[in-house]
Scaffold this active site. Structure first.
Site, PDB file in Angstrom:
ATOM      1  NE  ARG A  49       8.247  13.208  16.758  1.00 38.70           N
ATOM      2  CZ  ARG A  49       7.512  14.092  17.332  1.00 38.70           C
ATOM      3  NH1 ARG A  49       7.228  13.557  18.824  1.00 38.70           N
ATOM      4  NH2 ARG A  49       6.889  14.896  16.930  1.00 38.70           N
ATOM      5  CE1 TYR A 104       7.030   8.943  10.757  1.00 41.26           C
ATOM      6  CE2 TYR A 104       7.860   9.374  13.161  1.00 41.26           C
ATOM      7  CZ  TYR A 104       7.474   9.858  11.938  1.00 41.26           C
ATOM      8  OH  TYR A 104       7.318  11.149  11.496  1.00 41.26           O
ATOM      9  CE  LYS A 160      12.211  14.960  15.280  1.00 39.08           C
ATOM     10  NZ  LYS A 160      12.313  16.375  15.065  1.00 39.08           N
ATOM     11  CG  HIS A 210      12.459  20.544  17.296  1.00 39.64           C
ATOM     12  ND1 HIS A 210      11.155  20.364  17.510  1.00 39.64           N
ATOM     13  CD2 HIS A 210      12.591  19.581  16.373  1.00 39.64           C
ATOM     14  CE1 HIS A 210      10.674  19.680  16.620  1.00 39.64           C
ATOM     15  NE2 HIS A 210      11.418  19.253  15.845  1.00 39.64           N
ATOM     16  CB  SER A 241       6.747  17.814  14.590  1.00 41.82           C
ATOM     17  OG  SER A 241       7.842  17.321  15.328  1.00 41.82           O
ATOM     18  CB  CYS A 268       4.760  24.258  12.948  1.00 38.28           C
ATOM     19  SG  CYS A 268       3.537  23.688  14.091  1.00 38.28           S
ATOM     20  CG  ASP A 311      13.753  18.162  12.509  1.00 34.77           C
ATOM     21  OD1 ASP A 311      12.605  18.985  12.965  1.00 34.77           O
ATOM     22  OD2 ASP A 311      13.813  16.965  13.035  1.00 34.77           O
ATOM     23  NE  ARG A 352       7.174  13.514   9.065  1.00 30.97           N
ATOM     24  CZ  ARG A 352       7.686  14.499   9.460  1.00 30.97           C
ATOM     25  NH1 ARG A 352       8.787  15.064   9.496  1.00 30.97           N
ATOM     26  NH2 ARG A 352       6.892  14.639  10.715  1.00 30.97           N
TER      27      ARG A 352
HETATM   28  O1  SAT Z   1      10.174  12.996  14.662  1.00 31.49           O
HETATM   29  S1  SAT Z   1      10.240  12.920  13.383  1.00 31.49           S
HETATM   30  O2  SAT Z   1      11.576  13.076  12.751  1.00 31.49           O
HETATM   31  O3  SAT Z   1       9.970  11.630  12.630  1.00 31.49           O
HETATM   32  C1  SAT Z   1       9.531  13.939  12.733  1.00 31.49           C
HETATM   33  C2  SAT Z   1       9.016  15.211  13.658  1.00 31.49           C
HETATM   34  O4  SAT Z   1       8.255  14.921  14.338  1.00 31.49           O
HETATM   35  O5  SAT Z   1       9.775  16.314  13.759  1.00 31.49           O
HETATM   36 MN    MN Z   2      11.145  18.024  14.010  1.00 32.84          MN
END
Ligand code: SAT
Ligand code: MN
Length: 581
Positions: free
Chosen positions: A67, A195, A204, A224, A246, A248, A273, A365
């Site tokens: 990102r 991406y 997101k 989140h 993200s 973690c 997520d 990923r």
């Molecule tokens: O933003 S993504 O879905 O690509 C991954 C993340 O940062 O949690």
């Molecule tokens: Mn995330």
């Protein structure tokens, strides 16, 4: 045909000038065709059909692997509605600058129209979105990550209540890359990146940035957070939602395997997520996972660290920017097997085991369907959602934050969430390992002023006397030589056991200035290689560390000016006073 949708698609097509426009219905034949074309144009490589059936490999442009927060904007009318933690562009300026980049951007390409649902079909908490894209990689990912096609158009009907997302790869130049959000129009424009978080607009962009604004206006929460069900040996299941930044370990916690010593316990994955939470008629908060798949970090995922993820990704999955062996299998650092001799790196170069270049990018990923997860919860598609007993906040901190503590009450818990700090990871471009404030793990994902967002959390707490209990966890404490003090992974269930017991009013705790911390023997460490001294270090609240921490939190809060809720100001003052500061 929904006229509003048709008009928008026609206007986008007229401007971006694709060779053809394809409306996706979500069928198997359709996705087979997309993959076949993607194999031909080099977007995808087919993986080993015996060991990884129906799996595809994708290598992104090396400058497009994470990102890009500095190119992500909230385009509200007023700058103060984006707040000090977001980048802001006036909607007129955004149009002036970015709309021309879309002109002719899809020439020579196919424009795909992807109607999708975030959340189970038919759920009152679910929402429809439509993404227009010229990327086959995006189409393939959206098919895994959302319920898409016919089912979404049916749910939408004639309604104009959907999120419009326009995405083009453009020329993939970071100089012409923008991720723009128009909260009042519920619209997203994304150009110049393929991406995940920049291009899979349901994730997101919609499910967090746009949805957080809708949630504020409509009285719910878009967060989140992972969602898990924890079943005790008596067969009772309680649900926990947890917000960590993200990369973690949200996916690992969501798919946790209980340690051998905790017989009879089970963990059920609802989501890894994002959580959308609404009040049920009984006054409790109910959560759904708006997603349909997992977009997880590959490196570090092994049979040992996350066997469930390992099993989930064995078919119908996409691997992005990992190493590719000569047998056309994926490989990454921390996969638990030694590096195969013959392999190409994520950049497509031959892998050199003695070289500096990694096989897999740190933010590489996997994309995998959620229903392939061996521990997927039987409730994961329940349209009502699951009732949440506890909310965990956390980050990656080498010191300062103990393994776990409980907030004194809801408002103190909101303060604990607002004050979260974490060391940065590879999920976003920029320096890795620097502590930054990451309130509720939403710093890059809150679609409006974070001060207003905290007030919304406070307001939610006034609407029910059955709010979840709030905790803070930190699995990442290190000793002075950088060694992790807590084993983590499956053993984290020992901490969750204490959390569950606290929710049931069973476990004892020590009252400290930061909240309730387990007593020395409060966490069951039987069979663990963690001695008493380490355990006290793990549960320690060091006044020197906390003075620095509260100073830093105060400085961060100061950035919000009069948008800082009075309640947060008073919580900080009370926290300081408890330390005698
Ligand atoms: O933003 S993504 O879905 O690509 C991954 C993340 O940062 O949690
Ligand atoms: Mn995330």
């Amino acid at each position: 045909m929904n006229q509003d949708l048709k008009q928008w698609v026609d206007a986008c097509a007229a401007h971006t000038q694709p060779d053809r426009v394809v409306w996706l219905d979500g069928s198997q034949e359709e996705i087979d065709r997309v993959y076949a074309e993607g194999l031909e144009d080099g977007t995808f490589l087919r993986m080993n059909e015996e060991t990884y059936p129906d799996c595809y490999y994708h290598r992104s442009d090396p400058n497009d692997v994470a990102r890009v927060e500095h190119l992500t904007f909230i385009c509200s009318e007023k700058e103060e509605d984006a707040g000090p933690t977001n980048h802001w562009k006036h909607p007129d300026k955004a149009r002036e600058e970015v709309w021309p980049l879309f002109e002719g951007a899809m020439k020579g390409r196919t424009m795909y129209v992807i109607p999708y649902i975030m959340g189970p079909a038919g759920s009152a908490i679910s929402k429809v979105g439509v993404e227009i894209t010229d990327s086959r990689y995006v189409v393939a990912n959206m098919r895994i990550m959302t319920r898409m096609g016919k089912v979404a158009l049916e749910q939408l009907g004639d309604s104009t209540d959907y999120c419009k997302g326009l995405h083009s790869l453009g020329d993939l130049s970071p100089d012409r890359r923008f991720i723009l959000h128009f909260p009042s129009r519920r619209e997203i424009w994304s150009i110049g990146s393929g991406y995940g978080g920049n291009a899979l607009l349901g994730k997101k962009c919609y499910a967090l940035r746009i949805a957080s604004v809708m949630a504020r206006d409509q009285g719910w929460l878009a967060e989140h957070m992972l969602i898990v069900g924890i079943e005790n040996p008596q067969g009772e299941t309680r649900y926990v939602a947890a917000a960590f930044p993200s990369a973690c370990g949200k996916t690992n916690l969501a798919m946790l395997v209980p340690p051998a010593s905790m017989k009879g316990w089970r963990v059920w994955t609802v989501g890894d997520d994002i959580a959308w939470m609404k009040f049920g008629d009984d006054g409790r908060l109910y959560a759904i996972n708006p997603e349909n798949g997992f977009f997880g970090v590959a490196p570090g995922t092994s049979e040992k660290t996350n066997p469930n993820a390992f099993k989930t990704v064995r078919e119908n999955s996409i691997f992005t920017n990992v190493g590719l062996t000569d047998d056309r299998e994926p490989w990454w650092e921390g996969m638990g097997t030694s590096a195969p001799e013959k392999m190409t790196t994520w950049k497509g170069a031959p892998y050199d085991p003695n070289g500096a270049e990694r096989a897999a990018h740190p933010n590489s990923r996997f994309t995998a369907p959620a229903d392939q997860c061996p521990c997927i919860s039987p409730e994961w598609e329940n349209p009502q959602g699951v009732p949440i007993d506890a909310i965990l906040f956390g980050g990656r901190r080498a010191r300062t934050n103990p393994l776990v503590f409980q907030s004194f009450d809801w408002n103190h818990g909101v303060f604990v969430g607002a004050a979260v700090g974490s060391e940065t990871t590879a999920a976003a471009t920029g320096a890795v390992g620097v502590v930054r404030r990451d309130p509720m793990a939403m710093l890059p994902f809150c679609g409006y002023n974070m001060g207003d967002y905290w007030q919304h959390w406070v307001d939610m707490g006034t609407r029910s006397d059955k709010m979840p209990k709030i905790f803070h966890v930190n699995w990442f404490q290190q000793d002075d030589r950088g060694k992790y003090l807590w084993p983590g992974f499956g053993e984290n269930l020992r901490v969750l056991q204490w959390v569950m017991n606290r929710c049931a009013g069973k476990a004892e705790a020590e009252e400290t200035p930061i909240g309730y911390v387990p007593k020395a023997d409060g966490i069951d460490t039987s069979g663990l290689d963690v001695d008493g001294a380490t355990m006290s270090r793990l549960l320690e609240v060091d006044p020197g560390d906390w003075k620095k921490e509260l100073d830093d939190q105060g400085e961060f809060f100061g950035r919000f000016g009069d948008k800082l809720p009075a309640e947060m100001k008073s919580q900080l003052e009370k926290a300081r006073a408890r330390f005698g500061l």
